[in-house]
Write an enzyme that holds these catalytic residues in place. Structure first.
Site, PDB file in Angstrom:
ATOM      1  N   HIS A   1       0.844  -1.194   0.000  1.00 20.05           N
ATOM      2  CA  HIS A   1       0.000   0.000   0.000  1.00 20.05           C
ATOM      3  C   HIS A   1       0.881   1.245   0.000  1.00 20.05           C
ATOM      4  CE1 HIS A   1      -4.148  -1.611   1.432  1.00 20.05           C
ATOM      5  NE2 HIS A   1      -3.610  -2.366   0.505  1.00 20.05           N
TER       6      HIS A   1
ATOM      7  N   TYR B   1      -9.496   5.587   7.223  1.00 22.99           N
ATOM      8  CA  TYR B   1      -9.785   5.885   8.634  1.00 22.99           C
ATOM      9  C   TYR B   1     -10.790   7.030   8.631  1.00 22.99           C
ATOM     10  CZ  TYR B   1      -5.434   3.375   9.837  1.00 22.99           C
ATOM     11  OH  TYR B   1      -4.437   2.435  10.001  1.00 22.99           O
TER      12      TYR B   1
ATOM     13  N   PRO C   1      -5.317   0.535  18.372  1.00 19.34           N
ATOM     14  CA  PRO C   1      -4.992   0.053  17.022  1.00 19.34           C
ATOM     15  C   PRO C   1      -5.007   1.130  15.928  1.00 19.34           C
ATOM     16  CG  PRO C   1      -7.154  -0.742  17.726  1.00 19.34           C
ATOM     17  CD  PRO C   1      -6.558  -0.051  18.899  1.00 19.34           C
TER      18      PRO C   1
ATOM     19  N   LYS D   1       0.079   0.141  14.954  1.00 23.09           N
ATOM     20  CA  LYS D   1       1.462   0.149  15.449  1.00 23.09           C
ATOM     21  C   LYS D   1       1.823  -1.020  16.363  1.00 23.09           C
ATOM     22  CE  LYS D   1       2.750   3.486  13.187  1.00 23.09           C
ATOM     23  NZ  LYS D   1       3.454   3.006  12.037  1.00 23.09           N
TER      24      LYS D   1
ATOM     25  N   TYR E   1       3.441   6.842  10.111  1.00 24.04           N
ATOM     26  CA  TYR E   1       2.678   5.671   9.648  1.00 24.04           C
ATOM     27  C   TYR E   1       3.589   4.611   9.025  1.00 24.04           C
ATOM     28  CZ  TYR E   1      -1.494   3.205   8.043  1.00 24.04           C
ATOM     29  OH  TYR E   1      -2.486   2.269   7.861  1.00 24.04           O
TER      30      TYR E   1
HETATM   31  C1  LIG Z   1      -7.915  -7.936  19.764  1.00 23.04           C
HETATM   32  C2  LIG Z   1      -6.635  -7.305  19.279  1.00 23.04           C
HETATM   33  C3  LIG Z   1      -6.591  -6.642  18.048  1.00 23.04           C
HETATM   34  C4  LIG Z   1      -5.417  -6.057  17.612  1.00 23.04           C
HETATM   35  N1  LIG Z   1      -5.415  -5.389  16.427  1.00 23.04           N
HETATM   36  C5  LIG Z   1      -4.261  -4.824  15.991  1.00 23.04           C
HETATM   37  C6  LIG Z   1      -4.204  -4.119  14.774  1.00 23.04           C
HETATM   38  O1  LIG Z   1      -5.192  -4.009  14.062  1.00 23.04           O
HETATM   39  N2  LIG Z   1      -3.029  -3.567  14.397  1.00 23.04           N
HETATM   40  C7  LIG Z   1      -1.886  -3.679  15.167  1.00 23.04           C
HETATM   41  O2  LIG Z   1      -0.815  -3.206  14.791  1.00 23.04           O
HETATM   42  N3  LIG Z   1      -1.918  -4.331  16.328  1.00 23.04           N
HETATM   43  C8  LIG Z   1      -3.064  -4.903  16.750  1.00 23.04           C
HETATM   44  N4  LIG Z   1      -3.089  -5.561  17.916  1.00 23.04           N
HETATM   45  C9  LIG Z   1      -1.841  -5.622  18.659  1.00 23.04           C
HETATM   46  C10 LIG Z   1      -0.947  -6.744  18.159  1.00 23.04           C
HETATM   47  O3  LIG Z   1      -1.698  -7.880  17.880  1.00 23.04           O
HETATM   48  C11 LIG Z   1       0.065  -6.999  19.258  1.00 23.04           C
HETATM   49  O4  LIG Z   1       0.828  -5.814  19.416  1.00 23.04           O
HETATM   50  C12 LIG Z   1       0.990  -8.185  18.992  1.00 23.04           C
HETATM   51  O5  LIG Z   1       0.269  -9.387  19.059  1.00 23.04           O
HETATM   52  C13 LIG Z   1       2.107  -8.206  20.026  1.00 23.04           C
HETATM   53  O6  LIG Z   1       2.808  -9.409  19.939  1.00 23.04           O
HETATM   54  P1  LIG Z   1       3.435 -10.051  21.243  1.00 23.04           P
HETATM   55  O7  LIG Z   1       4.088 -11.312  20.771  1.00 23.04           O
HETATM   56  O8  LIG Z   1       4.240  -9.059  21.958  1.00 23.04           O
HETATM   57  O9  LIG Z   1       2.202 -10.382  22.200  1.00 23.04           O
HETATM   58  P2  LIG Z   1       1.027 -11.445  21.991  1.00 23.04           P
HETATM   59  O10 LIG Z   1       0.673 -11.565  20.568  1.00 23.04           O
HETATM   60  O11 LIG Z   1      -0.027 -11.074  22.963  1.00 23.04           O
HETATM   61  O12 LIG Z   1       1.680 -12.823  22.431  1.00 23.04           O
HETATM   62  C14 LIG Z   1       1.927 -13.133  23.792  1.00 23.04           C
HETATM   63  C15 LIG Z   1       1.963 -14.648  23.958  1.00 23.04           C
HETATM   64  O13 LIG Z   1       2.259 -14.933  25.318  1.00 23.04           O
HETATM   65  C16 LIG Z   1       1.418 -15.963  25.781  1.00 23.04           C
HETATM   66  N5  LIG Z   1       1.294 -15.849  27.231  1.00 23.04           N
HETATM   67  C17 LIG Z   1       0.552 -14.975  27.940  1.00 23.04           C
HETATM   68  N6  LIG Z   1       0.702 -15.189  29.253  1.00 23.04           N
HETATM   69  C18 LIG Z   1       1.562 -16.219  29.381  1.00 23.04           C
HETATM   70  C19 LIG Z   1       2.096 -16.916  30.485  1.00 23.04           C
HETATM   71  N7  LIG Z   1       1.780 -16.590  31.742  1.00 23.04           N
HETATM   72  N8  LIG Z   1       2.941 -17.925  30.258  1.00 23.04           N
HETATM   73  C20 LIG Z   1       3.285 -18.280  28.988  1.00 23.04           C
HETATM   74  N9  LIG Z   1       2.794 -17.660  27.894  1.00 23.04           N
HETATM   75  C21 LIG Z   1       1.942 -16.639  28.091  1.00 23.04           C
HETATM   76  C22 LIG Z   1       0.107 -15.748  25.045  1.00 23.04           C
HETATM   77  O14 LIG Z   1      -0.659 -16.941  24.961  1.00 23.04           O
HETATM   78  C23 LIG Z   1       0.602 -15.283  23.673  1.00 23.04           C
HETATM   79  O15 LIG Z   1       0.760 -16.361  22.777  1.00 23.04           O
HETATM   80  C24 LIG Z   1      -4.252  -6.147  18.392  1.00 23.04           C
HETATM   81  C25 LIG Z   1      -4.281  -6.812  19.612  1.00 23.04           C
HETATM   82  C26 LIG Z   1      -5.461  -7.373  20.070  1.00 23.04           C
HETATM   83  C27 LIG Z   1      -5.470  -8.088  21.416  1.00 23.04           C
END
Ligand SMILES: Cc1cc2nc3c(=O)[nH]c(=O)nc-3n(C[C@H](O)[C@H](O)[C@H](O)COP(=O)(O)OP(=O)(O)OC[C@H]3O[C@@H](n4cnc5c(N)ncnc54)[C@H](O)[C@@H]3O)c2cc1C
Length: 394
Positions: free
Chosen positions: A76, A204, A296, A300, A388
């Protein structure tokens, strides 16, 4: 009996942060164990982010997991901001020379899992009672239970990649940890539908009835959102009610090309800005959602997580392969500087684009004035564009 394991880096959480870190460290010959309280199928099925900055795409390429992203992702070169149906294009390429890539987090996670599995990664799924301890010692320990049995992992470093509700951040003593939070007075109701997107690029939209976002996952699958009451029950939102509201907020000109259909995913997510400081305590390092959350708006969250992992992997590789701790010692400070700038952008775009119940007519006029300024000033559009497409890593 307690099962005892040893590794160099124990990674708590196998979301995008944990998986990408494991992948980078494996490429450098560093041993890791990854644990998660869920299983692979559950993690791969989580519908979340979908817009990747160029830095994120480059990181996935460096990690050797970008083949499908390049084959199936959509490049995009811009996106639209809309106000009461009037659209203004932010020309990302014209303003910054950079673009973004639309490719779902589900796919990123799948690609990373496949790569890790091929290389024989040690995973522990469905773990419970995870406790990171001895964080200030040179052999920190992670304890957990799996299938009713106790395990300990002795390691050099623990990477807390366990998301917002994980245990890693909570392991930092309360007199050390500082947290900063803004909870927004609304949520996003999101749907997935197997229909071509209403527009080739994201829109948006700020409308008197509330915010709407027209996004996508592919040329045939659309991801649409509307601002809603965070306490709403998703069952109250039939597809018909969603389409009526979404079309009204896009305005008649855009809505004329909207293809509606039966949604196959529908959920309400709260909006929050959150930062934890510091991102290091002893030999525990926080990365991704474990350390920070953004609303969201502006896409980011996943990109911030990947930026943390680019720096954390560099820091660990420099420690092991060059006996130099410069990046480990500066990780928290360097990343927090960047995190706060990205928090600022996500907060500002959220503030510009939503209807806030507490807003007086004055604040509404301020939103309108800011939109008019963006549409009439290349400098103002450029500020949005450069945030962005993604700020530099450091
Ligand atoms: C509903 C939703 C919609 C989103 N939409 C967007 C979007 O449109 N655009 C965008 O940029 N970002 C979005 N985000 C944010 C983005 O998805 C996150 O920033 C991203 O997933 C971060 O990755 P992470 O690996 O740090 O955390 P996570 O993806 O949360 O991964 C953390 C992992 O740790 C595991 N975990 C948790 N607790 C424990 C424990 N005690 N012991 C062992 N494992 C554990 C979980 O099961 C999970 O698999 C969204 C988030 C959510 C919740």
């Amino acid at each position: 009996m307690t099962h005892k394991h040893k590794t160099q880096v124990c990674i708590i959480g196998s979301g995008p942060s944990g998986l990408l870190l494991a992948q980078f460290l494996a490429q450098a010959g560093i041993d890791t164990i990854v644990l998660d309280r869920r299983d692979r199928a559950y993690i791969e099925g989580r519908i979340r982010a979908g817009v990747l900055e160029q830095g994120t795409v480059a990181a996935l390429e460096d990690a050797g997991v970008a083949d499908r992203l390049y084959a199936e992702g959509l490049r995009h070169d811009g996106f639209d901001l809309a106000f009461d149906g009037t659209r203004h294009r932010i020309d990302l390429v014209g303003l910054t020379g950079k673009s973004v890539m639309v490719y779902g987090q589900t796919e990123v996670t799948r690609d990373l899992f496949s790569a890790r599995e091929k290389q024989g990664q040690t995973f522990f799924f469905n773990v419970e009672n995870v406790v990171p301890t001895d964080l200030k010692s040179d052999k920190p320990i992670v304890r957990f239970r799996q299938n009713g049995e106790d395990h300990t992992i002795s390691c050099d470093y623990i990477a807390g990649c366990d998301g917002f509700r994980g245990v890693s951040r909570a392991a930092i003593p309360s007199d050390v940890l500082k947290t900063f939070e803004r909870i927004y007075p609304f949520g996003w109701l999101g749907i997935l539908v197997e229909k071509p997107p209403v527009s080739d690029e994201l829109i948006y939209a700020n409308h008197a009835r509330g915010f709407a976002l027209a996004s996508m996952r592919s040329k045939t699958r659309s991801r649409y959102y509307i601002q809603c009451d965070v306490a709403d029950d998703v069952a109250l939102w039939s597809d018909d009610r969603f389409w009526e509201e979404f079309a009204a907020r896009l305005g008649p000109d855009t809505a004329a090309s909207l293809q509606t259909g039966t949604s196959f995913e529908k959920s309400i997510a709260p909006l929050r800005s959150f930062v934890a400081e510091p991102m290091r305590y002893g030999n525990l390092f926080l990365a991704g959602d474990a350390a920070h959350i953004v609303p969201p708006t502006g896409a980011k969250g996943l990109n911030l997580a990947v930026a943390d992992i680019r720096m954390l992997s560099r820091a660990l590789i420099t420690h092991y392969n060059a006996s130099n701790d410069i990046y480990l010692d500066t990780y928290s400070e360097t990343m927090l500087k960047r995190v706060w700038k990205v928090e600022r952008f996500s907060w500002q775009l959220s503030t510009l684009m939503h209807q806030f119940p507490e807003n007086s007519p004055f604040e509404k006029r301020m939103q309108r004035a800011e939109f008019d300024y963006i549409t009439s000033s290349e400098a103002a559009s450029k500020v949005i564009a450069e945030n962005y497409v993604g700020l530099p890593l450091e």
